[in-house]
Design a protein around this motif. Sequence first.
Motif, short mmCIF file in Angstrom:
data_model
loop_
_atom_site.label_atom_id
_atom_site.label_comp_id
_atom_site.label_asym_id
_atom_site.label_seq_id
_atom_site.Cartn_x
_atom_site.Cartn_y
_atom_site.Cartn_z
N GLU A 1 24.72 23.10 79.68
CA GLU A 1 25.94 22.30 79.59
C GLU A 1 26.41 22.18 78.15
N THR A 2 25.47 22.06 77.22
CA THR A 2 25.83 21.99 75.80
C THR A 2 26.51 23.28 75.36
N LEU B 1 31.31 26.48 73.84
CA LEU B 1 32.11 27.69 74.11
C LEU B 1 33.55 27.33 74.49
N THR B 2 33.71 26.27 75.26
CA THR B 2 35.05 25.85 75.67
C THR B 2 35.84 25.36 74.46
N THR C 1 24.69 25.50 65.18
CA THR C 1 25.76 25.53 66.19
C THR C 1 26.82 26.58 65.89
N SER C 2 26.78 27.15 64.70
CA SER C 2 27.78 28.16 64.36
C SER C 2 27.62 29.43 65.20
N HIS C 3 26.41 29.60 65.78
CA HIS C 3 26.20 30.83 66.55
C HIS C 3 27.00 30.81 67.86
N LEU D 1 28.79 33.82 69.85
CA LEU D 1 28.64 34.10 71.27
C LEU D 1 30.00 34.20 71.95
N ALA D 2 30.90 33.31 71.56
CA ALA D 2 32.25 33.34 72.16
C ALA D 2 32.94 34.66 71.86
N ASN D 3 32.82 35.12 70.61
CA ASN D 3 33.43 36.41 70.25
C ASN D 3 32.81 37.57 71.03
N ARG D 4 31.47 37.49 71.18
CA ARG D 4 30.80 38.55 71.94
C ARG D 4 31.31 38.57 73.39
N ILE D 5 31.50 37.39 73.95
CA ILE D 5 31.98 37.32 75.33
C ILE D 5 33.39 37.91 75.45
#
Length: 626
Positions: free
Chosen positions: A21-22, A27-28, A114-116, A120-124
Amino acid sequence: MGEAGSAIRVLHVDDDRQYAETTAAFLTRERPAFDIETATSAAAGLRLLETEPVDCIVSDYEMPGENGIDFLESVREDYPDLPFILYTGRGSEAVAGDAISAGVTDYLQKTSDTSHYALLANRIVNAVEQYRSQRALEASKDRLSLFIDQSPLGFVEYNQDFEIVRVNDTLTEIFGYTEEELVGETWEVFVSEESYDHVDAVTSALSEASGGYHSVNENVRKGGERIMVEWHNRLVTDDSGDVVTIFSHCQDVTERIEHEQNLAQLRDFFAEAEELGDLGAWEFDETGTLTWTAGTRRIHGVDDDFDPTIEEGLSFYHPEDREMVSDAVDAALEDGEPYDIETRLITATGDCRWVRTHGKRVEGAEKRTVRGFIQDITEQKERERRLRVQNDRLESFASVVSHDLQGPLTVAQGHLELAQQAVTNDHLDSIDDAHERMQTLIDDILTLARDGREATTTEPVSLQTAASACWETIGTENGTLVTGTDSVVVADPRRLQRLLENLFRNCVAHGSEPSLSQMHENSMEQGSVGSPGQSDEIVESDTGVTVTVGDIDDASGFYVADDGPGVPEDERDTVFEAGYSTAPEGTGFGLAIVADIAAVHGWDVSVTDSESGGARFEITGVDRET
């Protein structure tokens, strides 16, 4: 699965619900377009995948039951291309290797920073965009393949050496080859040798520049049949100018080419017929559109690009005739009344011409339309005028002959009879003979003047009956008539009788003269070796002439023949001219009257040799009643 430009649906699988959930929250925040579903096990993730559209899977590695690699392998069985990012806190080259072997899209290790999440968002996003682009490309290829396979046009794809790499079923039907027979061949397999140079020019043009090229050339089917094929060729290049592919669409246009050639021939024939006949065609419809052919423009004296309105078309007619033409066209358009009128036309150069125009409504047309023709009849009208003048002169001449000559001749004949009663004198008999000859001349001249007109009262006439009656009329005892015909001809009875009488008289007058061979035989019987002229003085005919009337088998007509000396070949073209005669008592009008009577019936008359060597007059073009 989602499409480009829409929200990205992410399935995040992690056995730690709180961490999942975190991650979803971060990501949102990075990408508001993310729509994230979470699952705490691989099995739960597979169930969601069956019911929910997903664009990307983000999965932990260490999970109870199936780990992330096991989950990846299960996903790849049904979704081989779906983006799958292994997102794990355990960094291991062995895990990364297994993930790559199982077909992972990307691999990312969890960190406490938390910067990762931004990474992750960019990878998605990158994985989904690439996935969607690939799917769009595959869908496009599928649609293109479907279009090619189902296209009514033949399709062939070449490599850069113009070797065939692919064809569709339509192309194999056009040329009669199978795909296996064509792949690897060049265009020479179905292009005729006569078209090699043309096709070489096409391939050269395609090689030098990108774009399309259209051509029509002769091709050869597998069985040797030659056909005309229309080709649309295209060279496809990428952004750098490198050739991606070469393809062509084609269709068999043999029937179309033949149809176009036939139409061109018909247009040429129609144009030539218009010019030869001094006529043209036109069309007018209820919208007011007036169309002229080249012949119609020529008659009006305008250029080929002249497109008249109805008002302009009417303006060419003589002012006194415009209303008549307009009313005729309107009646044909509104009521379907056809018309055929003669009127005066003022051409663009100011000449006044007589024209005949005919029009009628076209049945079955989408809109009311009148079509017709126009013909220049100026020369015909001039001939008719000259003929009327000539007929008037002939009528005046006939009146003069009939009244001014007939009257004095009758008076002279009366006084001669009184003189003969009073005295006996051989000179009076000579005067009587001269009067008879003058009467014959007057009768023949009147016949020429009055019978040389159109035969208007034709009817079926028995040729045998007419011939027998005419033979009795001429009252000859020095001859025999043989009729071998049962034909019924369509003619003016009175004029047919005069034609036969004149021919019979000619046969009797000339046929009783002995031929050269007869004179020679008679002279030999009497022991004479003199000249033909000398024999002629002593030879007499006791049997007379035989005249035969019969049918001409190979033509519509009949003949009148005798067994006399015949007509010399060098005189046969002049015997029908007025004034021609070889008989001392002849007027020279008898056969001229025959020719005139034949002409007004539309017949042809000629003279040749009879079977016995005499004269044979043939009348052809005669209508017979069956």
